[in-house]
Design a protein around this motif. Structure first.
Motif: not given
Length: 390
Positions: A267-275
């Motif tokens: 459930k991580l957000g797009k930006m956090e997942r990418s990071r």
């Protein structure tokens, strides 16, 4: 089949990317797709499935007709964006426009994308269905539909939308199904759409350059073994477990002990997942803990290790975990931390997937083959002499 049978501009892009010949799945799939047949393809992760359908589909697009002609659906935002990047790279030379359509993004912005008249759309079923209902996405020109990771697509909350999306196209459309594992549910779905769908199974690369190994240990020893693995220079690994609470506990304890860890939540957000993924790729993170759901569809370049803290019940689950390493011929190692009961179950998997599991251990700052080793203790006994090879 040679790549020379493709459009010259596609060939040029392939060669720029160092591709001179097809992988097995590409060689067997591309001619069938060019013939216009429906096909359901099972091929291990990392064998080149995406290009197996992208190349012939790009060749089929009429760049002078500015309506959606190809629809590619995938179960996760991560996989949608990976596919989109591949399609976009090869579409540039063909002057073909591509758009990505995913849930969670601003709907108005995506409507604006459609005003650009893309000929290929890569997206998630829920958002695609929403735009069709809003009459912002016209499907009459769509001749080809791809369901990538079809077994997972049919498990998503949006699965009920997939038949409606297909029905919104003309009856002569071509349907292509791809996955590392094809479940009975996926086969039934494909045959319900077209009884004549062809099936192709590629049994490749699960062995190849991948070492499949195990380290025998009690459950209470797992954390210490992970610490030792995390201390290996230049270590980068995905660590799998079915238990999110175990992942969180281990990650916190290892961080406290100086091992750089992170958790990849579904459930991580797009930006956090990418990071989080970028930190593992760059080496800022050593061990990235994840579940099967969260890791589905991710592609980390040259990932050397995948570690499992519990043996999957089904061989398909093991296939997806091991597929994170050894992609496109690169080397990789899968390390299973197993107790006695799990070891027996793990070794039973090799009958299905033709795997050869080797016992591993952490020794001398590396993961090596063999049983648990210890540093020799000092002894008063005379040291034995080495046997000369001369």
């Amino acid at each position: 089949m040679s790549i020379d049978q493709l459009n010259e501009r596609l060939i040029e892009t392939l060669r720029k990317n160092g591709i001179e010949k097809y992988t097995e799945v590409q060689e067997k799939t591309i001619p069938v797709i060019l013939e216009g047949k429906d096909i359901i393809v099972q091929s291990p992760t990392g064998t080149g499935k995406t290009l197996a359908y992208v190349l012939p589909l790009l060749q089929s697009v009429d760049s002078s007709v500015e309506v959606p002609q190809v629809m590619i659906m995938a179960p996760t935002r991560e996989l949608v964006m990976q596919i989109f990047q591949v399609v976009q790279e090869y579409a540039k030379s063909m002057e073909i426009k591509v758009a990505s359509i995913v849930g969670g993004a601003d709907v108005k912005r995506q409507v604006e994308k459609l005003k650009g008249r893309p000929q290929i759309i890569v997206g998630s079923p829920g958002r695609i269905a929403q735009l069709i209902k809003m009459k912002k996405l016209k499907m009459h020109g769509v001749k080809k539909i791809v369901l990538d990771e079809v077994d997972e697509l049919l498990k998503t909350d949006d699965q009920k939308e997939i038949p409606n999306i297909i029905k919104a196209t003309m009856k002569d459309r071509q349907l292509l199904y791809f996955s590392a594992t094809i479940t009975p549910q996926a086969k039934t779905f494909a045959k319900n759409q077209n009884e004549q769908v062809e099936e192709l199974v590629i049994e490749q690369s699960l062995e190849g350059n991948i070492v499949h190994g195990y380290i025998p240990c009690d459950d209470r020893e797992q954390l210490e073994i992970l610490r030792r693995i995390g201390s290996i220079p230049n270590m980068k690994a995905l660590v799998f477990s079915n238990d999110p609470f175990k992942l969180e506990g281990y990650a916190a304890k290892l961080n406290f002990r100086g091992i750089r860890t992170a958790i990849l939540h579904s459930k991580l957000g797009k930006m956090e997942r990418s990071r989080v993924l970028s930190d593992l790729q760059s080496g800022k993170t050593t061990l990235l803990f994840t579940t099967d759901v969260a890791a589905r569809g991710i592609d980390i370049e040259n990932l050397p290790y995948a570690i499992t803290l519990d043996v999957p019940e089904k061989v398909e689950q093991y296939t997806h975990r091991s597929g994170r390493v050894g992609r496109m011929g690169n080397k990789g190692t899968v390390v299973n931390l197993v107790n006695a009961r799990e070891q027996k179950h793990l070794l039973s998997l090799k009958g299905t997937q033709k795997l050869n599991f080797e016992q591993l251990t952490v020794f001398g700052g590396d993961i090596v083959k063999g049983e648990q080793k210890t540093q020799p203790k000092e002894s008063n006994k005379p040291k034995s002499k080495k046997i000369s090879k001369k």
